[in-house]
Design a protein around this motif. Sequence first.
Motif, PDB file in Angstrom:
ATOM      1  N   SER A 206       0.847  -1.188   0.000  1.00  0.00           N
ATOM      2  CA  SER A 206       0.000   0.000   0.000  1.00  0.00           C
ATOM      3  C   SER A 206       0.886   1.242   0.000  1.00  0.00           C
ATOM      4  O   SER A 206       1.951   1.255   0.634  1.00  0.00           O
ATOM      5  CB  SER A 206      -0.912   0.022   1.228  1.00  0.00           C
ATOM      6  N   LEU A 207       0.404   2.298  -0.662  1.00  0.00           N
ATOM      7  CA  LEU A 207       1.198   3.518  -0.798  1.00  0.00           C
ATOM      8  C   LEU A 207       0.269   4.721  -0.861  1.00  0.00           C
ATOM      9  O   LEU A 207      -0.824   4.642  -1.450  1.00  0.00           O
ATOM     10  CB  LEU A 207       2.053   3.455  -2.073  1.00  0.00           C
ATOM     11  N   LYS A 208       0.700   5.835  -0.250  1.00  0.00           N
ATOM     12  CA  LYS A 208      -0.067   7.077  -0.346  1.00  0.00           C
ATOM     13  C   LYS A 208       0.884   8.259  -0.424  1.00  0.00           C
ATOM     14  O   LYS A 208       1.855   8.345   0.334  1.00  0.00           O
ATOM     15  CB  LYS A 208      -1.005   7.255   0.850  1.00  0.00           C
ATOM     16  N   TYR A 209       0.595   9.172  -1.376  1.00  0.00           N
ATOM     17  CA  TYR A 209       1.324  10.435  -1.480  1.00  0.00           C
ATOM     18  C   TYR A 209       0.310  11.563  -1.459  1.00  0.00           C
ATOM     19  O   TYR A 209      -0.750  11.484  -2.088  1.00  0.00           O
ATOM     20  CB  TYR A 209       2.133  10.500  -2.781  1.00  0.00           C
ATOM     21  N   GLN A 210       0.644  12.633  -0.752  1.00  0.00           N
ATOM     22  CA  GLN A 210      -0.271  13.754  -0.606  1.00  0.00           C
ATOM     23  C   GLN A 210       0.518  15.051  -0.515  1.00  0.00           C
ATOM     24  O   GLN A 210       1.594  15.089   0.104  1.00  0.00           O
ATOM     25  CB  GLN A 210      -1.122  13.565   0.661  1.00  0.00           C
ATOM     26  N   GLU A 211       0.005  16.121  -1.116  1.00  0.00           N
ATOM     27  CA  GLU A 211       0.695  17.400  -1.061  1.00  0.00           C
ATOM     28  C   GLU A 211      -0.305  18.547  -1.116  1.00  0.00           C
ATOM     29  O   GLU A 211      -1.451  18.388  -1.564  1.00  0.00           O
ATOM     30  CB  GLU A 211       1.696  17.540  -2.217  1.00  0.00           C
ATOM     31  N   ARG A 212       0.143  19.680  -0.644  1.00  0.00           N
ATOM     32  CA  ARG A 212      -0.619  20.932  -0.745  1.00  0.00           C
ATOM     33  C   ARG A 212       0.377  22.055  -0.964  1.00  0.00           C
ATOM     34  O   ARG A 212       1.449  22.084  -0.351  1.00  0.00           O
ATOM     35  CB  ARG A 212      -1.449  21.183   0.509  1.00  0.00           C
ATOM     36  N   GLN A 213       0.006  23.000  -1.821  1.00  0.00           N
ATOM     37  CA  GLN A 213       0.869  24.143  -2.077  1.00  0.00           C
ATOM     38  C   GLN A 213       0.622  25.240  -1.038  1.00  0.00           C
ATOM     39  O   GLN A 213      -0.463  25.327  -0.448  1.00  0.00           O
ATOM     40  CB  GLN A 213       0.614  24.697  -3.481  1.00  0.00           C
ATOM     41  N   PRO A 214       1.613  26.096  -0.774  1.00  0.00           N
ATOM     42  CA  PRO A 214       1.411  27.215   0.171  1.00  0.00           C
ATOM     43  C   PRO A 214       0.243  28.091  -0.275  1.00  0.00           C
ATOM     44  O   PRO A 214       0.077  28.353  -1.478  1.00  0.00           O
ATOM     45  CB  PRO A 214       2.743  27.974   0.099  1.00  0.00           C
ATOM     46  N   TRP A 215      -0.546  28.553   0.693  1.00  0.00           N
ATOM     47  CA  TRP A 215      -1.741  29.320   0.363  1.00  0.00           C
ATOM     48  C   TRP A 215      -1.972  30.520   1.285  1.00  0.00           C
ATOM     49  O   TRP A 215      -2.921  31.293   1.080  1.00  0.00           O
ATOM     50  CB  TRP A 215      -2.973  28.407   0.408  1.00  0.00           C
ATOM     51  N   VAL A 216      -1.101  30.723   2.267  1.00  0.00           N
ATOM     52  CA  VAL A 216      -1.239  31.840   3.196  1.00  0.00           C
ATOM     53  C   VAL A 216      -0.089  32.816   2.968  1.00  0.00           C
ATOM     54  O   VAL A 216       1.086  32.433   3.030  1.00  0.00           O
ATOM     55  CB  VAL A 216      -1.242  31.359   4.659  1.00  0.00           C
ATOM     56  N   ASN A 217      -0.407  34.077   2.716  1.00  0.00           N
ATOM     57  CA  ASN A 217       0.602  35.085   2.418  1.00  0.00           C
ATOM     58  C   ASN A 217       1.217  35.642   3.704  1.00  0.00           C
ATOM     59  O   ASN A 217       0.515  35.949   4.659  1.00  0.00           O
ATOM     60  CB  ASN A 217      -0.039  36.231   1.624  1.00  0.00           C
ATOM     61  N   ASN A 218       2.547  35.742   3.723  1.00  0.00           N
ATOM     62  CA  ASN A 218       3.276  36.350   4.832  1.00  0.00           C
ATOM     63  C   ASN A 218       4.070  37.546   4.295  1.00  0.00           C
ATOM     64  O   ASN A 218       5.219  37.398   3.856  1.00  0.00           O
ATOM     65  CB  ASN A 218       4.209  35.338   5.488  1.00  0.00           C
ATOM     66  N   PRO A 219       3.471  38.754   4.301  1.00  0.00           N
ATOM     67  CA  PRO A 219       4.153  39.919   3.719  1.00  0.00           C
ATOM     68  C   PRO A 219       5.410  40.321   4.466  1.00  0.00           C
ATOM     69  O   PRO A 219       6.279  40.962   3.881  1.00  0.00           O
ATOM     70  CB  PRO A 219       3.078  41.018   3.796  1.00  0.00           C
ATOM     71  N   VAL A 220       5.549  39.959   5.736  1.00  0.00           N
ATOM     72  CA  VAL A 220       6.728  40.347   6.509  1.00  0.00           C
ATOM     73  C   VAL A 220       7.987  39.710   5.924  1.00  0.00           C
ATOM     74  O   VAL A 220       9.029  40.363   5.776  1.00  0.00           O
ATOM     75  CB  VAL A 220       6.561  39.961   7.990  1.00  0.00           C
ATOM     76  N   ARG A 221       7.917  38.434   5.568  1.00  0.00           N
ATOM     77  CA  ARG A 221       9.072  37.728   5.012  1.00  0.00           C
ATOM     78  C   ARG A 221       8.977  37.567   3.496  1.00  0.00           C
ATOM     79  O   ARG A 221       9.880  37.003   2.869  1.00  0.00           O
ATOM     80  CB  ARG A 221       9.209  36.344   5.655  1.00  0.00           C
ATOM     81  N   GLY A 222       7.870  38.042   2.913  1.00  0.00           N
ATOM     82  CA  GLY A 222       7.711  37.935   1.476  1.00  0.00           C
ATOM     83  C   GLY A 222       7.558  36.513   0.990  1.00  0.00           C
ATOM     84  O   GLY A 222       8.038  36.156  -0.099  1.00  0.00           O
ATOM     85  N   THR A 223       6.897  35.671   1.760  1.00  0.00           N
ATOM     86  CA  THR A 223       6.743  34.257   1.425  1.00  0.00           C
ATOM     87  C   THR A 223       5.279  33.851   1.541  1.00  0.00           C
ATOM     88  O   THR A 223       4.428  34.607   2.032  1.00  0.00           O
ATOM     89  CB  THR A 223       7.579  33.376   2.357  1.00  0.00           C
ATOM     90  N   GLU A 224       4.997  32.634   1.126  1.00  0.00           N
ATOM     91  CA  GLU A 224       3.710  31.986   1.368  1.00  0.00           C
ATOM     92  C   GLU A 224       3.946  30.708   2.150  1.00  0.00           C
ATOM     93  O   GLU A 224       4.974  30.041   1.970  1.00  0.00           O
ATOM     94  CB  GLU A 224       2.997  31.671   0.050  1.00  0.00           C
ATOM     95  N   VAL A 225       3.004  30.358   3.018  1.00  0.00           N
ATOM     96  CA  VAL A 225       3.134  29.173   3.856  1.00  0.00           C
ATOM     97  C   VAL A 225       1.835  28.374   3.804  1.00  0.00           C
ATOM     98  O   VAL A 225       0.837  28.816   3.248  1.00  0.00           O
ATOM     99  CB  VAL A 225       3.465  29.553   5.320  1.00  0.00           C
ATOM    100  N   GLY A 226       1.861  27.200   4.439  1.00  0.00           N
ATOM    101  CA  GLY A 226       0.693  26.337   4.469  1.00  0.00           C
ATOM    102  C   GLY A 226       0.832  25.110   3.589  1.00  0.00           C
ATOM    103  O   GLY A 226      -0.101  24.320   3.468  1.00  0.00           O
ATOM    104  N   GLY A 227       2.019  24.928   2.981  1.00  0.00           N
ATOM    105  CA  GLY A 227       2.227  23.781   2.114  1.00  0.00           C
ATOM    106  C   GLY A 227       2.882  22.615   2.820  1.00  0.00           C
ATOM    107  O   GLY A 227       3.552  22.779   3.839  1.00  0.00           O
ATOM    108  N   TYR A 228       2.679  21.431   2.269  1.00  0.00           N
ATOM    109  CA  TYR A 228       3.295  20.226   2.825  1.00  0.00           C
ATOM    110  C   TYR A 228       3.300  19.134   1.778  1.00  0.00           C
ATOM    111  O   TYR A 228       2.603  19.220   0.756  1.00  0.00           O
ATOM    112  CB  TYR A 228       2.536  19.737   4.061  1.00  0.00           C
ATOM    113  N   GLU A 229       4.090  18.086   2.026  1.00  0.00           N
ATOM    114  CA  GLU A 229       4.009  16.857   1.247  1.00  0.00           C
ATOM    115  C   GLU A 229       4.290  15.675   2.162  1.00  0.00           C
ATOM    116  O   GLU A 229       5.090  15.776   3.094  1.00  0.00           O
ATOM    117  CB  GLU A 229       4.951  16.877   0.051  1.00  0.00           C
ATOM    118  N   GLU A 230       3.596  14.575   1.890  1.00  0.00           N
ATOM    119  CA  GLU A 230       3.680  13.376   2.723  1.00  0.00           C
ATOM    120  C   GLU A 230       3.746  12.141   1.842  1.00  0.00           C
ATOM    121  O   GLU A 230       3.087  12.068   0.802  1.00  0.00           O
ATOM    122  CB  GLU A 230       2.442  13.260   3.624  1.00  0.00           C
TER     123      GLU A 230
END
Length: 750
Positions: A206-230
């Motif tokens: 059995s195998l599972k892969y899952q991911e999400r792209q960053p979707w929350v804006n952080n203007p202080v550091r100029g990045t987006e967060v909220g992403g992961y992969e498993e």
Amino acid sequence: MINRKKTTLAVSIASAMLLNQAVAQEEQQQDSDGGLELITVTAQKRVQTIKDVPATVVALPPENINDLLGAGENIRALAGRVPGLQIESSNGRQSPRFYIRGLGNTDFDVNASQPVSMVLDEVALENVVLRSVPLFDIGRVEVINGPQGTLFGRNTPAGIVKIDTQAPEFGVDTGYIRGGFGSRETAFVEGAYNTEINENWATRASLKYQERQPWVNNPVRGTEVGGYEELAFRLQFLYEGDDTSALLKLHGFDQDGDMPQIFYGNALEKGKEGLREGFDPETVYHNQPSGFNMEHIGVSLKVEHDFDALNFVSVTGYDSVESFSFADIDGAQPVGSNDCTFDRFVAQELGCFLFDNGSGDGLSDHYQFTQEFRVFNQIDQLFYQAGLYYFVEDYTVDNNVLDADGATLEFYQVDQKTTSYSVFGQIEYQHTDKLTTTYGLRYTDDDKELVINRVTAGDPLEYYSKGDSYLNWDFAVRYELTDDTTTFFRAGNASRGPVTIGRFGFYSEAETETLTSFEVGIKTSLWDDNARLNVTAYQYDIDDQQLTATGGEANTNSLLNADNTTGRGIEMDFETILNDNWRLNFNLGYNKTEIEAEDLKAERCAAQAVTEIAICTNLDPVVETVDGFFGPVTTVRINGNQLPRAPKWIANIILNYEQPFGEGYLYANTDWNYRNASPTTLYESVEFVAEARWLGGLRLGYKTDDGFDVALVGRNITDEIVVDGGVDFLNLTAFINEPRFWGIEMGYKF
């Protein structure tokens, strides 16, 4: 006999492998009257129907679990789906914390003990980080409410979440593949393949892969967060001989992401419950870097042998995990940077706070080993089982204080080793065709060793040890009123062994807690087996309950023992076939908890730097103000408060519709989950509350008779955003539930 040639182990009472095969067959057929499917469980380490178990047991079939997980969710999606079950985490996708009947542990420390045990394929996963494993290729999830100290041992006063994955089967080459894509660029793919190698060996991968792209804006550091992969995998080999069966499982899990939990600084407003006006879930103001990772590997071996006079079972488990997560816990940038120029807490503007350090926590050099030997047999009206259990866990906890570049400013290590031995037994005697009694007993010996190393300060190592031994018991009576109705009474207890923690060099400990419970229930089939209803009423008392004061004005984790805590409630689970097209599931739980400890006190929320006025609206009487490591600490009395994260009401409704169409059928499923508000801290305040909410899901799809499935999936379809938890030692920081999700899923079974 678990063997195709003999029949003795075919009814092997402790066999989870048999359970998976039996359930798979039973869920594909209905009884001769077209009624509900028969449900079997292993709540007492043997295959029984739910009506045969004198306790509250609810089983979730894989179809329902797949529906709940289709939005990129993890095990937290099971929260509220059975009476009394809550699951939350302040570490995002890592370290889920379980609550049953209001009992759990709000401690976010990675070595915190929990009163709800999670058992995966008969191996108890002790550490909360281990419980982060994804759910996929599942046979069944059982939730067993109430103390389970006799058969399952330590740290089960509240109950058990028991997960059985799909085991290999003989005689079939089968499998499935599923995938989906949806909101926030969430995607997953999973699959499994089962085959018979020869007459003695079968395997399943059995195998599972899952991911999400960053979707929350952080203007202080100029990045987006909220992403992961498993990525998770499972490889199993099943052997069946004349008198012996063995199941070997190798499994692992790898996870990476850019923020363990999205903390929103100053998301709350003093004097009000809920998120402040203008709150935006897609924007944060973090000046600190963040991220998380975890690597897990494990192996288990279950062996069963028929000695004619009795049956023998051995379950061996080994798991190792390494993890680290770091974040800007205050969820904000410091005063003095960019537009943040005002005094601490005075303006209460979103995104500003006078705190320039982040923190990181993780496990290193971790392993857990468990071994259980068990024998059982049925002799006329008497069934018995007895066993020995050994548990050892050894690991290092890393605590880091980080600067704005992610460099370590302060570093602490805590080494902890837990060793536990126990012996247990259970007897069930059927006095008549209608009356059965059950007796159980377990003796446990626990020992903990803890070493604190303040690496940065160079202080001498600090050594602590704590141990205890205790006896747990249970007694139950089950009586069949009719062929369709069974009643039961159950009394029993369970213990959570002594606890030690040393977060950021602060040592704290708590004595063993023991819960004693009394419950009475009725389980009945209605309307020619087209409906079933299970109702349980319970009451429990806890001596020396272990509580954790997390954060607060002292900004530390402190363990407490409450003299006494009480709880009482009612649980109801109802399922019915309305007609050929419609099916309804409904469950409801009411639970009232109360801390009864006149002298017990806890730190309130933090205070403003200048005025020393608390940032929250405290509702408990103030006891005193004392000096603390970070400044003055005000304590409040918590006697009479309900337990944190213990909502009085939890409800869940699932409505299914099916209509034949072409070579298959159209279907529509909707589910709605409710909880009322509850405090997130030991003290009560207006602001730090997990809000009441209704969360709704929807699945519209088409299945063909040859295994093809396509569906439109929606989670939190009303986009209800509420406070799920908070951080009370910095500012009015909160974290929230998942926003609305829409996606498409496709699958094929072969």
